[in-house]
Design an enzyme around this catalytic site. Structure first.
Site, PDB file in Angstrom:
ATOM      1  N   GLN A  57      -8.013   2.823  19.970  1.00  0.00           N
ATOM      2  CA  GLN A  57      -7.140   1.756  20.513  1.00  0.00           C
ATOM      3  C   GLN A  57      -7.644   1.269  21.871  1.00  0.00           C
ATOM      4  O   GLN A  57      -7.584   0.087  22.167  1.00  0.00           O
ATOM      5  CB  GLN A  57      -5.697   2.233  20.701  1.00  0.00           C
ATOM      6  CG  GLN A  57      -5.241   3.272  19.721  1.00  0.00           C
ATOM      7  CD  GLN A  57      -4.615   2.700  18.471  1.00  0.00           C
ATOM      8  OE1 GLN A  57      -4.731   1.499  18.212  1.00  0.00           O
ATOM      9  NE2 GLN A  57      -3.987   3.547  17.706  1.00  0.00           N
ATOM     10  N   SER A 104      -7.519  -2.630   8.516  1.00  0.00           N
ATOM     11  CA  SER A 104      -7.966  -1.542   7.662  1.00  0.00           C
ATOM     12  C   SER A 104      -9.262  -1.951   6.956  1.00  0.00           C
ATOM     13  O   SER A 104      -9.804  -3.036   7.188  1.00  0.00           O
ATOM     14  CB  SER A 104      -6.857  -1.152   6.691  1.00  0.00           C
ATOM     15  OG  SER A 104      -5.976  -2.214   6.430  1.00  0.00           O
ATOM     16  N   ASP A 105      -9.766  -1.086   6.086  1.00  0.00           N
ATOM     17  CA  ASP A 105     -11.059  -1.327   5.440  1.00  0.00           C
ATOM     18  C   ASP A 105     -10.970  -2.459   4.404  1.00  0.00           C
ATOM     19  O   ASP A 105      -9.890  -2.760   3.901  1.00  0.00           O
ATOM     20  CB  ASP A 105     -11.533  -0.028   4.771  1.00  0.00           C
ATOM     21  CG  ASP A 105     -11.718   1.092   5.787  1.00  0.00           C
ATOM     22  OD1 ASP A 105     -12.266   0.814   6.874  1.00  0.00           O
ATOM     23  OD2 ASP A 105     -11.306   2.229   5.508  1.00  0.00           O
ATOM     24  N   GLY A 124      -2.494 -11.970   8.133  1.00  0.00           N
ATOM     25  CA  GLY A 124      -3.237 -12.492   9.271  1.00  0.00           C
ATOM     26  C   GLY A 124      -4.050 -13.738   8.936  1.00  0.00           C
ATOM     27  O   GLY A 124      -4.246 -14.603   9.794  1.00  0.00           O
ATOM     28  N   ASP A 169      -7.413  -5.551  14.368  1.00  0.00           N
ATOM     29  CA  ASP A 169      -7.287  -4.103  14.151  1.00  0.00           C
ATOM     30  C   ASP A 169      -6.937  -3.919  12.681  1.00  0.00           C
ATOM     31  O   ASP A 169      -5.786  -3.701  12.334  1.00  0.00           O
ATOM     32  CB  ASP A 169      -6.192  -3.558  15.061  1.00  0.00           C
ATOM     33  CG  ASP A 169      -5.938  -2.082  14.827  1.00  0.00           C
ATOM     34  OD1 ASP A 169      -6.760  -1.418  14.172  1.00  0.00           O
ATOM     35  OD2 ASP A 169      -4.892  -1.583  15.294  1.00  0.00           O
ATOM     36  N   GLN A 215       0.823  -1.211   0.000  1.00  0.00           N
ATOM     37  CA  GLN A 215       0.000   0.000   0.000  1.00  0.00           C
ATOM     38  C   GLN A 215       0.860   1.266   0.000  1.00  0.00           C
ATOM     39  O   GLN A 215       2.064   1.211   0.230  1.00  0.00           O
ATOM     40  CB  GLN A 215      -0.921  -0.011   1.228  1.00  0.00           C
ATOM     41  CG  GLN A 215      -0.188  -0.270   2.540  1.00  0.00           C
ATOM     42  CD  GLN A 215      -1.037  -0.953   3.608  1.00  0.00           C
ATOM     43  OE1 GLN A 215      -2.255  -1.044   3.460  1.00  0.00           O
ATOM     44  NE2 GLN A 215      -0.414  -1.424   4.675  1.00  0.00           N
ATOM     45  N   GLU A 262       1.132  -8.457  11.562  1.00  0.00           N
ATOM     46  CA  GLU A 262       0.881  -7.280  10.711  1.00  0.00           C
ATOM     47  C   GLU A 262       1.474  -7.579   9.335  1.00  0.00           C
ATOM     48  O   GLU A 262       2.600  -8.057   9.232  1.00  0.00           O
ATOM     49  CB  GLU A 262       1.527  -6.041  11.349  1.00  0.00           C
ATOM     50  CG  GLU A 262       1.829  -4.875  10.414  1.00  0.00           C
ATOM     51  CD  GLU A 262       0.578  -4.215   9.820  1.00  0.00           C
ATOM     52  OE1 GLU A 262      -0.343  -3.860  10.582  1.00  0.00           O
ATOM     53  OE2 GLU A 262       0.540  -4.059   8.570  1.00  0.00           O
TER      54      GLU A 262
HETATM   55  N1  AAT Z   1      -4.471   1.057  14.829  1.00  0.00           N
HETATM   56  C1  AAT Z   1      -4.539   1.604  13.544  1.00  0.00           C
HETATM   57  C2  AAT Z   1      -5.759   1.306  12.847  1.00  0.00           C
HETATM   58  C3  AAT Z   1      -5.867   0.551  11.764  1.00  0.00           C
HETATM   59  S1  AAT Z   1      -4.453  -0.121  11.175  1.00  0.00           S
HETATM   60  C4  AAT Z   1      -4.826  -1.493  10.198  1.00  0.00           C
HETATM   61  C5  AAT Z   1      -3.563  -2.322   9.907  1.00  0.00           C
HETATM   62  O1  AAT Z   1      -3.976  -3.569   9.337  1.00  0.00           O
HETATM   63  C6  AAT Z   1      -2.592  -1.703   8.894  1.00  0.00           C
HETATM   64  O2  AAT Z   1      -1.334  -1.531   9.517  1.00  0.00           O
HETATM   65  C7  AAT Z   1      -2.523  -2.727   7.758  1.00  0.00           C
HETATM   66  O3  AAT Z   1      -1.243  -2.828   7.153  1.00  0.00           O
HETATM   67  C8  AAT Z   1      -2.919  -4.014   8.481  1.00  0.00           C
HETATM   68  N2  AAT Z   1      -3.444  -5.090   7.627  1.00  0.00           N
HETATM   69  C9  AAT Z   1      -4.242  -4.981   6.539  1.00  0.00           C
HETATM   70  N3  AAT Z   1      -4.510  -6.185   6.013  1.00  0.00           N
HETATM   71  C10 AAT Z   1      -3.867  -7.107   6.790  1.00  0.00           C
HETATM   72  C11 AAT Z   1      -3.766  -8.534   6.756  1.00  0.00           C
HETATM   73  N4  AAT Z   1      -4.369  -9.252   5.794  1.00  0.00           N
HETATM   74  N5  AAT Z   1      -3.039  -9.142   7.729  1.00  0.00           N
HETATM   75  C12 AAT Z   1      -2.416  -8.424   8.695  1.00  0.00           C
HETATM   76  N6  AAT Z   1      -2.471  -7.068   8.766  1.00  0.00           N
HETATM   77  C13 AAT Z   1      -3.191  -6.414   7.836  1.00  0.00           C
HETATM   78  C14 AAT Z   1      -7.231   0.378  11.176  1.00  0.00           C
HETATM   79  C15 AAT Z   1      -7.859   1.674  10.760  1.00  0.00           C
HETATM   80  C16 AAT Z   1      -9.294   1.559  10.332  1.00  0.00           C
HETATM   81  C17 AAT Z   1      -9.680   2.657   9.355  1.00  0.00           C
HETATM   82  C18 AAT Z   1     -11.151   2.834   9.242  1.00  0.00           C
HETATM   83  N7  AAT Z   1     -11.535   3.653   8.110  1.00  0.00           N
END
Ligand code: AAT
Length: 289
Positions: free
Chosen positions: A65, A161-162, A141, A159, A34, A109
């Site tokens: 958090q 992302s979208d 993950g 935790d 990304q 992560e």
């Molecule tokens: N605490 C910060 C909030 C987040 S971070 C989301 C994290 O998930 C990112 O660092 C991303 O690299 C990680 N991530 C994404 N896909 C995977 C995966 N398949 N396996 C492991 N880690 C992953 C979330 C913010 C939410 C925003 C809402 N609009």
């Protein structure tokens, strides 16, 4: 697009864009997964952006958090083994580290650049990595959970992302099935579950998948985070078959007098219980699933 401002645009929230005034762009790089950007904002401190979407700001990160961590961990008596999926900034680790009962904190992560950038620009988040109980795994993950022996964890915090980009599978049924397997009986999961204002259709699907997969209880909670789209974000809180978990009434209270950790900024037992109260339009959809 307003010059000197960051506007958060995505097909996940068409027709609207929350904007922050930019003082300075501090970092901009493309990782294997990304686009990673950090900027200094005028009003929210430093901001971490992945693929154009705000992940954390220094000013309001406490709301997200603390809630994503303490909603599940305060719902069971003595959490010992905890897994965090995503969360590479370290903020959730910092919150998990508040529990003296916790013996092992694994984190998976996908993007090493997020971890490195957090260590460089967000010391108050990355401090989470300094706890000796933390084991960092850089990888997907989904794959990590497939290789986890059954019944390993007391709690899993997703935790993520979208669901556009590397996190897509973290919102699908096979992933929830491996989460359930990796939890002990009566274990709990808390996943980032989007906004009731924008994503009722996504939430509806997640709730119905969770009702099939988790034989304990299935709940939706939400909180306010001003820099997330629509200013609110929700969580799915589920437990596996086994000792019953009553998420709405926290059983464990954190020692806020602990000298090393400092007081919580957002979470308290009242807001814990209140976060499960839903507006009627959301309650109707979620209860019907
Ligand atoms: N605490 C910060 C909030 C987040 S971070 C989301 C994290 O998930 C990112 O660092 C991303 O690299 C990680 N991530 C994404 N896909 C995977 C995966 N398949 N396996 C492991 N880690 C992953 C979330 C913010 C939410 C925003 C809402 N609009």
């Amino acid at each position: 697009i307003i010059p000197g401002w960051f506007s958060e645009m995505s097909p996940m929230w068409p027709g609207e864009a929350h904007s922050l005034k930019v003082e300075k762009i501090l970092y901009q790089e493309k990782s294997d997964y990304q686009n990673v950007m950090v900027f200094q904002s005028s009003t929210y401190g430093k901001v971490l952006v992945l693929d154009g979407v705000i992940q954390v700001t220094e000013r309001d990160e406490c709301a997200y958090q603390e809630m994503i961590t303490h909603l599940p961990l305060c719902s069971i008596p003595d959490p010992k083994k905890v897994l965090v999926i995503g969360g590479g900034d370290g903020g959730v680790l910092r919150e998990v580290a508040r529990y003296s009962s916790v013996e092992q904190i694994d984190i998976c992560e996908i993007d090493k650049m997020v971890v490195d950038v957090s260590k460089q620009f967000f010391p108050a988040l990355a401090v989470g990595f300094e706890d000796p109980r933390v084991n960092l795994h850089v990888g997907d993950g989904v794959a990590f959970l497939k290789n986890t022996p059954e019944g390993t964890y007391d709690a899993i915090i997703v935790d993520s992302s979208d669901p556009i980009g590397p996190a897509q599978e973290l919102f699908e049924k096979p992933f929830f099935e491996s989460v359930a397997k990796a939890l002990r009986p009566g274990g709990v999961v808390c996943t980032q579950a989007e906004s009731i204002w924008l994503h009722m259709h996504i939430i509806e699907d997640i709730v119905s998948v969770c009702r099939q997969v988790f034989k304990g209880s299935v709940n939706y909670a939400w909180t306010t985070v001003p820099t997330y789209p629509s200013g609110v974000i929700g969580f799915m809180l589920c437990s596996t078959e086994g000792p019953a978990v009553d998420f709405k009434h926290p059983v464990y209270r954190i020692d806020e007098n602990s000298k090393t950790k400092g007081p919580l900024k957002f979470y308290n037992p009242e807001i814990h219980s209140a976060s499960f109260c839903l507006p009627s339009f959301a309650k109707k959809v979620i209860d019907s699933k």
